[in-house]
Design a protein around this motif. Structure first.
Motif, PDB file in Angstrom:
ATOM      1  N   GLN A 266       0.822  -1.207   0.000  1.00 42.10           N
ATOM      2  CA  GLN A 266       0.000   0.000   0.000  1.00 42.10           C
ATOM      3  C   GLN A 266       0.859   1.261   0.000  1.00 42.10           C
ATOM      4  O   GLN A 266       0.542   2.243  -0.683  1.00 42.10           O
ATOM      5  CB  GLN A 266      -0.933  -0.010   1.208  1.00 42.10           C
ATOM      6  N   ALA A 267       1.960   1.237   0.756  1.00 45.21           N
ATOM      7  CA  ALA A 267       2.865   2.392   0.780  1.00 45.21           C
ATOM      8  C   ALA A 267       3.502   2.601  -0.583  1.00 45.21           C
ATOM      9  O   ALA A 267       3.625   3.749  -1.053  1.00 45.21           O
ATOM     10  CB  ALA A 267       3.938   2.182   1.848  1.00 45.21           C
ATOM     11  N   TRP A 268       3.905   1.517  -1.240  1.00 45.10           N
ATOM     12  CA  TRP A 268       4.490   1.637  -2.580  1.00 45.10           C
ATOM     13  C   TRP A 268       3.499   2.238  -3.563  1.00 45.10           C
ATOM     14  O   TRP A 268       3.854   3.070  -4.387  1.00 45.10           O
ATOM     15  CB  TRP A 268       4.954   0.268  -3.075  1.00 45.10           C
ATOM     16  N   GLU A 269       2.243   1.797  -3.476  1.00 46.17           N
ATOM     17  CA  GLU A 269       1.228   2.302  -4.397  1.00 46.17           C
ATOM     18  C   GLU A 269       0.950   3.781  -4.149  1.00 46.17           C
ATOM     19  O   GLU A 269       0.708   4.550  -5.089  1.00 46.17           O
ATOM     20  CB  GLU A 269      -0.059   1.482  -4.253  1.00 46.17           C
ATOM     21  N   GLN A 270       0.983   4.187  -2.894  1.00 51.01           N
ATOM     22  CA  GLN A 270       0.767   5.603  -2.581  1.00 51.01           C
ATOM     23  C   GLN A 270       1.915   6.464  -3.113  1.00 51.01           C
ATOM     24  O   GLN A 270       1.703   7.558  -3.614  1.00 51.01           O
ATOM     25  CB  GLN A 270       0.633   5.784  -1.071  1.00 51.01           C
ATOM     26  N   GLN A 271       3.134   5.936  -3.016  1.00 46.58           N
ATOM     27  CA  GLN A 271       4.304   6.679  -3.488  1.00 46.58           C
ATOM     28  C   GLN A 271       4.337   6.762  -5.015  1.00 46.58           C
ATOM     29  O   GLN A 271       4.756   7.782  -5.579  1.00 46.58           O
ATOM     30  CB  GLN A 271       5.583   6.011  -2.982  1.00 46.58           C
ATOM     31  N   ALA A 272       3.912   5.681  -5.667  1.00 50.10           N
ATOM     32  CA  ALA A 272       3.947   5.632  -7.135  1.00 50.10           C
ATOM     33  C   ALA A 272       2.677   4.946  -7.627  1.00 50.10           C
ATOM     34  O   ALA A 272       2.664   3.732  -7.843  1.00 50.10           O
ATOM     35  CB  ALA A 272       5.186   4.882  -7.623  1.00 50.10           C
ATOM     36  N   PRO A 273       1.578   5.683  -7.787  1.00 46.31           N
ATOM     37  CA  PRO A 273       0.320   5.079  -8.236  1.00 46.31           C
ATOM     38  C   PRO A 273       0.503   4.294  -9.538  1.00 46.31           C
ATOM     39  O   PRO A 273       1.140   4.764 -10.473  1.00 46.31           O
ATOM     40  CB  PRO A 273      -0.595   6.288  -8.446  1.00 46.31           C
ATOM     41  N   GLY A 274      -0.048   3.085  -9.561  1.00 43.60           N
ATOM     42  CA  GLY A 274       0.077   2.220 -10.722  1.00 43.60           C
ATOM     43  C   GLY A 274       1.166   1.171 -10.585  1.00 43.60           C
ATOM     44  O   GLY A 274       1.267   0.264 -11.412  1.00 43.60           O
ATOM     45  N   ARG A 275       1.971   1.295  -9.514  1.00 40.93           N
ATOM     46  CA  ARG A 275       3.084   0.358  -9.357  1.00 40.93           C
ATOM     47  C   ARG A 275       2.597  -1.075  -9.168  1.00 40.93           C
ATOM     48  O   ARG A 275       3.205  -2.011  -9.697  1.00 40.93           O
ATOM     49  CB  ARG A 275       3.957   0.770  -8.174  1.00 40.93           C
ATOM     50  N   LEU A 276       1.513  -1.276  -8.431  1.00 38.71           N
ATOM     51  CA  LEU A 276       1.026  -2.637  -8.200  1.00 38.71           C
ATOM     52  C   LEU A 276       0.593  -3.300  -9.503  1.00 38.71           C
ATOM     53  O   LEU A 276       0.782  -4.504  -9.683  1.00 38.71           O
ATOM     54  CB  LEU A 276      -0.131  -2.632  -7.193  1.00 38.71           C
ATOM     55  N   GLY A 277       0.015  -2.518 -10.405  1.00 36.95           N
ATOM     56  CA  GLY A 277      -0.361  -3.071 -11.698  1.00 36.95           C
ATOM     57  C   GLY A 277       0.846  -3.530 -12.490  1.00 36.95           C
ATOM     58  O   GLY A 277       0.832  -4.589 -13.121  1.00 36.95           O
ATOM     59  N   VAL A 278       1.927  -2.736 -12.446  1.00 42.09           N
ATOM     60  CA  VAL A 278       3.162  -3.120 -13.136  1.00 42.09           C
ATOM     61  C   VAL A 278       3.729  -4.395 -12.528  1.00 42.09           C
ATOM     62  O   VAL A 278       4.146  -5.319 -13.232  1.00 42.09           O
ATOM     63  CB  VAL A 278       4.194  -1.973 -13.061  1.00 42.09           C
TER      64      VAL A 278
END
Length: 322
Positions: free
Chosen positions: A254-266
């Motif tokens: 969740q922290a990664w996604e907040q820092q860089a939206p779209g990262r979880l999709g990648v």
């Protein structure tokens, strides 16, 4: 893993199934444009996962397959059932769906909620009560995580129910973040690269385990469940335990996604684009047999290709500047 935006699943969903009455489950659904877009996105992504992983093999007898759709009472499983029923109503999922709840005899579990939900929405279902709670709490110390044993017991019972109901598959509500969390759990704590596949054959080889929501984000599922006002039942058995490794992984993602939206999709797409030659697993790639091709060596050594004119000009200008 793709992002669920390709090929057949892109077929326009407008109008499909709309000549008949919609499922009772959707009669009170919001009519806003935002909700309709969310609903269609979940449908498209689920349909794409079903297509990508061949979840609908043809039966030899010509009858539609039967799926046991497992409901815990959480947002994910409610959304799973709603999406599958929606696809079926639109004529895009030729499957007989049987909703199933396994009551594990947890203290305080509201056993009336799901039966009432099924009856209200005219959903074919089966309710089974098995006291796995006593087994888990007896075998696992209070400070340890219950999830592993609880999951194994639950899965075995669901396999049995699926066989009794004549189903070819049990269908689970795991989504994109569940798959990523499992990947990092295995990476950090198991020392292996593995996750939960969208389609799995059980050890006995007679039942599939399917995850049609594999392309769907947890945020979309949560928004859908809130909009549909599903009667959510929390899991107090494992949810009451603090410091679970999976919760730590969830917070990290969740922290990664907040820092860089779209990262979880990648990251999710990366799970479907592996290169064994660029990893370290000798069972997947023959590193011992890797050697230069004789013809390639000969061609390289005998090459008389002229240097690139543009490169020579660039080098000349650099040296001149010095």
């Amino acid at each position: 893993m793709t992002d669920g935006n390709a090929t057949t699943a892109e077929t326009d969903l407008d109008g499909a199934g709309e000549d008949g009455d919609c499922p009772a489950l959707f009669r009170s659904a919001p009519s806003s444009v935002e909700f309709k877009k969310l609903r269609k996105r979940l449908l498209r992504q689920a349909r794409q996962a079903i297509e990508d992983y061949a979840m609908l093999p043809a039966r030899a007898d010509g009858y539609p397959p039967k799926w046991l759709v497992c409901l815990s009472g959480g947002k994910d499983s409610y959304t799973l059932l709603a999406v599958l029923m929606d696809l079926k109503w639109r004529g895009l999922l030729p499957v007989d769906l049987i909703a199933c709840n396994l009551d594990q005899a947890q203290p305080g579990f509201p056993a009336d909620v799901l039966p009432a939900f099924f009856e209200k929405n005219a959903i074919k279902h089966v309710i089974v009560r098995e006291d796995t709670y006593s087994i888990v709490t007896d075998k696992i110390p209070a400070h340890k995580t219950y999830c592993s044993l609880c999951s194994r017991l639950r899965r075995g019972i669901l396999y049995r129910i699926a066989r009794e109901q004549g189903c070819e598959a049990i269908v689970l509500g795991h989504h994109r973040e569940d798959i990523l969390e499992t990947f990092f759990m295995n990476l950090f704590h198991g020392g292996r690269l593995a996750s939960m596949p969208p389609k799995l054959l059980n050890d006995d080889g007679d039942l599939f385990v399917l995850r049609p929501l594999s392309y769907c984000s947890e945020n979309d599922i949560a928004r859908f469940a809130r909009a549909m006002a599903f009667p959510i039942i929390p899991c107090n058995l494992c949810g009451s335990q603090d410091g679970l490794q999976r919760e730590e992984i969830k917070r990290m993602l969740q922290a990664w996604e907040q820092q860089a939206p779209g990262r979880l999709g990648v990251m999710a797409r990366a799970l479907a684009h592996t290169r064994p030659s660029h990893l370290l697993d000798r069972s997947l790639y023959d590193f011992n047999g890797l050697s230069p091709r004789a013809d390639a060596v000969e061609a390289a050594s005998s090459s008389s290709e002229e240097p690139c004119g543009a490169s020579l000009a660039m080098l000349g200008s650099l040296f001149a500047a010095q």
